[in-house]
Design an enzyme around this catalytic site. Structure first.
Site, PDB file in Angstrom:
ATOM      1  N   SER A 149       0.845  -1.200   0.000  1.00  0.00           N
ATOM      2  CA  SER A 149       0.000   0.000   0.000  1.00  0.00           C
ATOM      3  C   SER A 149       0.880   1.250   0.000  1.00  0.00           C
ATOM      4  O   SER A 149       2.004   1.213   0.533  1.00  0.00           O
ATOM      5  CB  SER A 149      -0.873  -0.003   1.258  1.00  0.00           C
ATOM      6  OG  SER A 149      -1.503   1.256   1.425  1.00  0.00           O
ATOM      7  N   TYR A 163      -1.126  -0.759  10.536  1.00  0.00           N
ATOM      8  CA  TYR A 163      -1.313  -0.934   9.085  1.00  0.00           C
ATOM      9  C   TYR A 163      -0.139  -0.307   8.332  1.00  0.00           C
ATOM     10  O   TYR A 163       0.445  -0.939   7.446  1.00  0.00           O
ATOM     11  CB  TYR A 163      -2.638  -0.298   8.650  1.00  0.00           C
ATOM     12  CG  TYR A 163      -2.967  -0.525   7.184  1.00  0.00           C
ATOM     13  CD1 TYR A 163      -3.245  -1.809   6.713  1.00  0.00           C
ATOM     14  CD2 TYR A 163      -2.988   0.529   6.277  1.00  0.00           C
ATOM     15  CE1 TYR A 163      -3.537  -2.031   5.373  1.00  0.00           C
ATOM     16  CE2 TYR A 163      -3.287   0.317   4.936  1.00  0.00           C
ATOM     17  CZ  TYR A 163      -3.566  -0.960   4.494  1.00  0.00           C
ATOM     18  OH  TYR A 163      -3.851  -1.183   3.165  1.00  0.00           O
ATOM     19  N   ALA A 164       0.228   0.924   8.707  1.00  0.00           N
ATOM     20  CA  ALA A 164       1.366   1.588   8.055  1.00  0.00           C
ATOM     21  C   ALA A 164       2.639   0.771   8.260  1.00  0.00           C
ATOM     22  O   ALA A 164       3.427   0.569   7.326  1.00  0.00           O
ATOM     23  CB  ALA A 164       1.529   2.995   8.618  1.00  0.00           C
ATOM     24  N   LYS A 167       2.500  -2.493   6.112  1.00  0.00           N
ATOM     25  CA  LYS A 167       2.671  -2.270   4.668  1.00  0.00           C
ATOM     26  C   LYS A 167       4.121  -1.889   4.365  1.00  0.00           C
ATOM     27  O   LYS A 167       4.669  -2.282   3.343  1.00  0.00           O
ATOM     28  CB  LYS A 167       1.673  -1.218   4.172  1.00  0.00           C
ATOM     29  CG  LYS A 167       0.225  -1.707   4.215  1.00  0.00           C
ATOM     30  CD  LYS A 167       0.099  -3.012   3.454  1.00  0.00           C
ATOM     31  CE  LYS A 167      -1.306  -3.547   3.336  1.00  0.00           C
ATOM     32  NZ  LYS A 167      -1.359  -4.858   2.665  1.00  0.00           N
ATOM     33  N   ILE A 196      -9.318   2.333  -2.945  1.00  0.00           N
ATOM     34  CA  ILE A 196     -10.484   1.723  -3.607  1.00  0.00           C
ATOM     35  C   ILE A 196     -11.482   1.362  -2.516  1.00  0.00           C
ATOM     36  O   ILE A 196     -11.091   0.738  -1.519  1.00  0.00           O
ATOM     37  CB  ILE A 196     -10.133   0.398  -4.327  1.00  0.00           C
ATOM     38  CG1 ILE A 196      -8.884   0.537  -5.189  1.00  0.00           C
ATOM     39  CG2 ILE A 196     -11.313  -0.100  -5.150  1.00  0.00           C
ATOM     40  CD1 ILE A 196      -8.478  -0.759  -5.883  1.00  0.00           C
TER      41      ILE A 196
HETATM   42  N1  LIG Z   1      -8.840  -1.136  -0.815  1.00  0.00           N
HETATM   43  C1  LIG Z   1      -7.869  -0.255  -0.798  1.00  0.00           C
HETATM   44  O1  LIG Z   1      -8.080   0.969  -0.910  1.00  0.00           O
HETATM   45  C2  LIG Z   1      -6.451  -0.689  -0.633  1.00  0.00           C
HETATM   46  C3  LIG Z   1      -5.437   0.231  -0.824  1.00  0.00           C
HETATM   47  C4  LIG Z   1      -4.113  -0.157  -0.645  1.00  0.00           C
HETATM   48  C5  LIG Z   1      -3.823  -1.472  -0.302  1.00  0.00           C
HETATM   49  N2  LIG Z   1      -4.832  -2.354  -0.134  1.00  0.00           N
HETATM   50  C6  LIG Z   1      -4.452  -3.734   0.220  1.00  0.00           C
HETATM   51  O2  LIG Z   1      -4.925  -4.608  -0.769  1.00  0.00           O
HETATM   52  C7  LIG Z   1      -5.194  -5.892  -0.190  1.00  0.00           C
HETATM   53  C8  LIG Z   1      -6.601  -6.327  -0.573  1.00  0.00           C
HETATM   54  O3  LIG Z   1      -7.492  -5.292  -0.196  1.00  0.00           O
HETATM   55  P1  LIG Z   1      -9.057  -5.362  -0.422  1.00  0.00           P
HETATM   56  O4  LIG Z   1      -9.532  -3.984  -0.600  1.00  0.00           O
HETATM   57  O5  LIG Z   1      -9.396  -6.387  -1.437  1.00  0.00           O
HETATM   58  O6  LIG Z   1      -9.441  -5.812   1.055  1.00  0.00           O
HETATM   59  P2  LIG Z   1     -10.488  -6.850   1.586  1.00  0.00           P
HETATM   60  O7  LIG Z   1     -10.628  -6.625   3.024  1.00  0.00           O
HETATM   61  O8  LIG Z   1     -11.686  -6.808   0.728  1.00  0.00           O
HETATM   62  O9  LIG Z   1      -9.715  -8.199   1.303  1.00  0.00           O
HETATM   63  C9  LIG Z   1      -8.842  -8.773   2.174  1.00  0.00           C
HETATM   64  C10 LIG Z   1      -9.198 -10.241   2.216  1.00  0.00           C
HETATM   65  O10 LIG Z   1      -8.289 -10.888   3.104  1.00  0.00           O
HETATM   66  C11 LIG Z   1      -9.029 -11.861   3.784  1.00  0.00           C
HETATM   67  N3  LIG Z   1      -8.388 -12.232   5.040  1.00  0.00           N
HETATM   68  C12 LIG Z   1      -8.340 -11.486   6.184  1.00  0.00           C
HETATM   69  N4  LIG Z   1      -7.717 -12.195   7.149  1.00  0.00           N
HETATM   70  C13 LIG Z   1      -7.368 -13.386   6.601  1.00  0.00           C
HETATM   71  C14 LIG Z   1      -6.700 -14.534   7.089  1.00  0.00           C
HETATM   72  N5  LIG Z   1      -6.255 -14.606   8.353  1.00  0.00           N
HETATM   73  N6  LIG Z   1      -6.509 -15.584   6.247  1.00  0.00           N
HETATM   74  C15 LIG Z   1      -6.949 -15.518   4.969  1.00  0.00           C
HETATM   75  N7  LIG Z   1      -7.593 -14.463   4.447  1.00  0.00           N
HETATM   76  C16 LIG Z   1      -7.798 -13.416   5.266  1.00  0.00           C
HETATM   77  C17 LIG Z   1     -10.381 -11.235   4.041  1.00  0.00           C
HETATM   78  O11 LIG Z   1     -11.371 -12.212   4.320  1.00  0.00           O
HETATM   79  C18 LIG Z   1     -10.618 -10.489   2.742  1.00  0.00           C
HETATM   80  O12 LIG Z   1     -11.341 -11.271   1.817  1.00  0.00           O
HETATM   81  C19 LIG Z   1      -4.984  -5.729   1.312  1.00  0.00           C
HETATM   82  O13 LIG Z   1      -3.690  -6.173   1.657  1.00  0.00           O
HETATM   83  C20 LIG Z   1      -5.074  -4.234   1.512  1.00  0.00           C
HETATM   84  O14 LIG Z   1      -4.346  -3.803   2.626  1.00  0.00           O
HETATM   85  C21 LIG Z   1      -6.130  -2.009  -0.292  1.00  0.00           C
END
Ligand SMILES: NC(=O)c1ccc[n+]([C@@H]2O[C@H](COP(=O)([O-])OP(=O)(O)OC[C@H]3O[C@@H](n4cnc5c(N)ncnc54)[C@H](O)[C@@H]3O)[C@@H](O)[C@H]2O)c1
Length: 258
Positions: A149, A163-164, A167, A196
């Site tokens: 991120s 979180y910071a 990442k 997103i």
């Molecule tokens: N959405 C954003 O704006 C954004 C921005 C930057 C980075 N990210 C990163 O992108 C990645 C995906 O984000 P997203 O928006 O699809 O998030 P999301 O929360 O929709 O997806 C994360 C998934 O990880 C799964 N998960 C959580 N704990 C788990 C575990 N112990 N074992 C297996 N699965 C587990 C959750 O069930 C979920 O389906 C994440 O690492 C997030 O930090 C997202």
């Protein structure tokens, strides 16, 4: 540039989330055999049901807690036993996020809250990489992509310290492992997605900005729109493809801004 993953074996973690699901779908639409994993078994059924694989691609759902090393390594062994060449060709770690947390002052953050974000984002990455690299070394080839991120490159809009830290930890891990794994033909890179509203936590965050805050956020992005899951999946597929064959240890921001 035509990217094709026909016959490749791809492991995707977090394949129920907005980003992970789109990544899983995108590989399957280009011929890959995708092992879609997530802790949410029901959501995985939806990931499979909503996929449109082509070129012999397919998606197999495998519920998995990414923080459980024995479970991750057991699943990887099982997949290796069924794949063409006994290895996972590509691993994408998209499981992560803020685990339902919101910003608090550091003195109010419990040890459990601090650790739970680290466990899924960083220990999850460790568990995946540790499990897939022996098979990749046997083949002298493998591609790994971690979804980090911009929170790891600068500060996090979420305000969540763990979180910071997590990442940034992923980015350091990617850089270090690229050095270690390069001689074995294994590349590892990270993608840093722009904001997103692809999950309930991000949607809550978006809602909290209100109309003016949302408009200001979009205005602050050079390309004047939020990221889409497809933007992230495209970057992941590029990094996992031979077109990126001389790129390793990098973190690619996919955020519409310089
Ligand atoms: N959405 C954003 O704006 C954004 C921005 C930057 C980075 N990210 C990163 O992108 C990645 C995906 O984000 P997203 O928006 O699809 O998030 P999301 O929360 O929709 O997806 C994360 C998934 O990880 C799964 N998960 C959580 N704990 C788990 C575990 N112990 N074992 C297996 N699965 C587990 C959750 O069930 C979920 O389906 C994440 O690492 C997030 O930090 C997202």
């Amino acid at each position: 540039m035509q990217i094709d993953f026909t016959g490749k074996s791809v492991l995707v973690t977090g394949a129920v989330g907005g980003i992970g699901r789109t990544i899983a779908h995108s590989f399957a639409a280009r011929g890959a055999i995708v092992f879609a994993t997530d802790i949410l078994a029901d959501g995985l059924s939806e990931t499979v049901a909503s996929a449109a694989p082509t070129n012999g691609g397919t998606i197999v759902a495998r519920p998995l807690d990414i923080t459980d090393f024995a479970a991750v390594s057991g699943l990887v062994s099982e997949i290796e036993g069924t794949s063409n060449r006994g290895q996972i060709d590509i691993a994408v770690h998209a499981a992560g996020g803020v685990k339902g947390q919101t910003a608090q002052f550091i003195e109010d953050v419990s040890s459990e809250e601090w650790a739970s974000i680290f466990e899924v984002n960083v220990n999850g990455a460790f568990n995946v990489v540790k499990s897939v690299t022996p098979g990749m070394k046997r083949e002298s080839k493998g591609e790994i992509v971690i979804i980090s991120s911009p929170a790891g490159l600068r500060t996090s809009r979420t305000g969540i310290q763990s979180y910071a830290m997590s990442k940034a930890g992923q980015i350091g891990l990617v850089r270090q492992l690229a050095q270690e794994l390069g001689p074995f033909g294994i590349r590892i890179n990270a993608v840093a997605p722009g904001f997103i509203a692809s999950n309930p936590d991000a949607q809550k965050q978006w809602n909290s900005y209100g109309k003016d805050g949302q408009a200001a956020l979009v205005e602050s992005i050079a390309l004047r729109r939020l990221a889409r899951p497809e933007d992230i999946a495209h970057a992941v597929m590029f990094l996992a493809s031979d077109f990126a064959g001389f790129i390793t240890g990098q973190t690619v921001p996919v955020n519409g801004s310089p």
